[in-house]
Design an enzyme around this catalytic site. Structure first.
Site, PDB file in Angstrom:
ATOM      1  N   ARG A  17     -25.277  68.917  11.657  1.00  0.00           N
ATOM      2  CA  ARG A  17     -26.606  69.303  11.168  1.00  0.00           C
ATOM      3  C   ARG A  17     -26.712  70.819  11.021  1.00  0.00           C
ATOM      4  NH1 ARG A  17     -30.967  72.596  11.698  1.00  0.00           N
ATOM      5  NH2 ARG A  17     -30.810  72.462  13.979  1.00  0.00           N
ATOM      6  N   ASP A  18     -26.707  71.531  12.122  1.00  0.00           N
ATOM      7  CA  ASP A  18     -26.909  72.977  12.089  1.00  0.00           C
ATOM      8  C   ASP A  18     -25.774  73.682  11.367  1.00  0.00           C
ATOM      9  OD1 ASP A  18     -28.279  75.331  12.650  1.00  0.00           O
ATOM     10  OD2 ASP A  18     -27.263  75.630  14.553  1.00  0.00           O
ATOM     11  N   HIS A 211     -24.876  82.206  18.995  1.00  0.00           N
ATOM     12  CA  HIS A 211     -24.139  82.503  17.771  1.00  0.00           C
ATOM     13  C   HIS A 211     -23.142  83.615  18.055  1.00  0.00           C
ATOM     14  CE1 HIS A 211     -26.766  80.514  14.460  1.00  0.00           C
ATOM     15  NE2 HIS A 211     -26.855  79.839  15.597  1.00  0.00           N
ATOM     16  N   CYS A 242     -25.255  82.428   9.608  1.00  0.00           N
ATOM     17  CA  CYS A 242     -26.569  82.905  10.035  1.00  0.00           C
ATOM     18  C   CYS A 242     -27.230  83.584   8.844  1.00  0.00           C
ATOM     19  CB  CYS A 242     -26.439  83.877  11.202  1.00  0.00           C
ATOM     20  SG  CYS A 242     -28.035  84.520  11.757  1.00  0.00           S
TER      21      CYS A 242
END
Length: 303
Positions: A17-18, A211, A242
């Site tokens: 997903r991410d 991250h 990002c």
């Protein structure tokens, strides 16, 4: 005297997903299903598999219902889905999601820039979703974005993080993720933020979502371990970027996290070799290199 680290941690795999939602080219449903099935077989207890948001905003996730219908569900595995409103919740419920994911920002500037409302207003929008999740017996997880820094306002105060954690706790969340959205955290900041968040919500139910923008993710995970965090998010092959830090690598790679945990003697219940294979599978499809640990393991196999 060394701090006592947890003997076991839970790794939440967020790549499907991410990670994949940042890919510009639409990935076929069968590839997404194959990736999730490989990850399930590797031993993950929790996989973030889908997102039920407007396809206009996240076209990559438009096939989430088909993906959820096609995966081979393994007993005991929690398949999570992002659902920021009741339309998304109903779709996630119909798709058989085990856990609903919502999110809030610790940065007022981030909330205003992204959804044009205040932090309290943004979290109030999740009240109906949280209530519906509880009524249907689904787990509810929330993420606190920009907990370590914001691309618009810079520093984010500890009190701001604590305020959002408290508001999300009041919604009845089972877990709350403390996220370093732009990857600016360093270990001392991790200690401070996690300890402050733990005053509002039990630390055993807080998760670290780091991250690797500045190469600090593994150091930050170790710092979180030192203060008692036992849940971490990661993305197979380091999938995901990002959008607020150009060129950033985004999510910390699952393979790297697993290698760290092995070295520390911390149990995860996940087979590193199987995750390396899953990372090689999706990296090959996307035409890119896998994670550092993944590449090292694959190279060693050729010797």
């Amino acid at each position: 005297m060394a701090l006592k680290l947890p003997s076991r941690v839970k790794i939440v795999e967020v790549g499907p997903r991410d990670g994949l939602q940042n890919e510009a080219a639409i990935i076929p449903v069968e590839v997404k299903i194959a990736l999730i099935d490989r990850l399930s077989a590797a031993g993950f207890a929790n996989i973030e598999a889908a997102s039920f948001v407007s396809p206009r905003w996240v076209p990559q996730m438009a096939t989430s219902s088909d993906v959820m219908a096609g995966i081979k569900r393994r007993p005991g595995v929690v398949y999570s889905a992002l659902a920021p409103n009741m339309i998304g919740f109903e779709a996630a419920l119909a798709a058989g999601a085990d856990e609903i994911v919502i999110f809030g920002s610790a940065s007022e500037a981030f909330a205003q820039k992204n959804i044009n409302c205040s932090i309290p207003e943004s979290i109030a929008r999740f009240e109906s979703v949280a209530l519906a999740a509880r009524q249907h017996g689904l787990r509810l997880r929330a993420a606190v974005s920009c907990a370590f820094g914001c691309p618009f306002q810079g520093d984010v105060s500890l009190d701001s993080v604590a305020d959002v954690v408290q508001r999300l706790a009041d919604l009845g969340c089972d877990e709350i993720d403390i996220a370093d959205t732009i990857g600016v955290a360093t270990p001392n900041k991790v200690h401070a933020v996690m300890e402050r968040a733990a005053r509002e919500f039990p630390i055993e139910h807080l998760a670290g979502h780091f991250h690797d923008t500045y190469g600090q993710a593994l150091a930050n995970i170790y710092a979180a371990l030192e203060v008692g965090v036992e849940i971490f998010h990661s993305s197979v092959a380091g999938l995901g970027g990002c959008p607020y830090a150009k060129g950033a690598t985004g999510n910390v790679a699952t393979e790297d996290v697993l290698f760290l945990m092995q070295g520390l003697g911390i149990e995860t219940g996940i087979a590193l070799d199987a995750v390396v294979d899953a990372g090689a599978f999706i990296s090959s499809f996307l035409g890119r290199q896998s994670s550092r640990t993944g590449n090292a393991v694959l190279a060693k196999r050729q010797v």
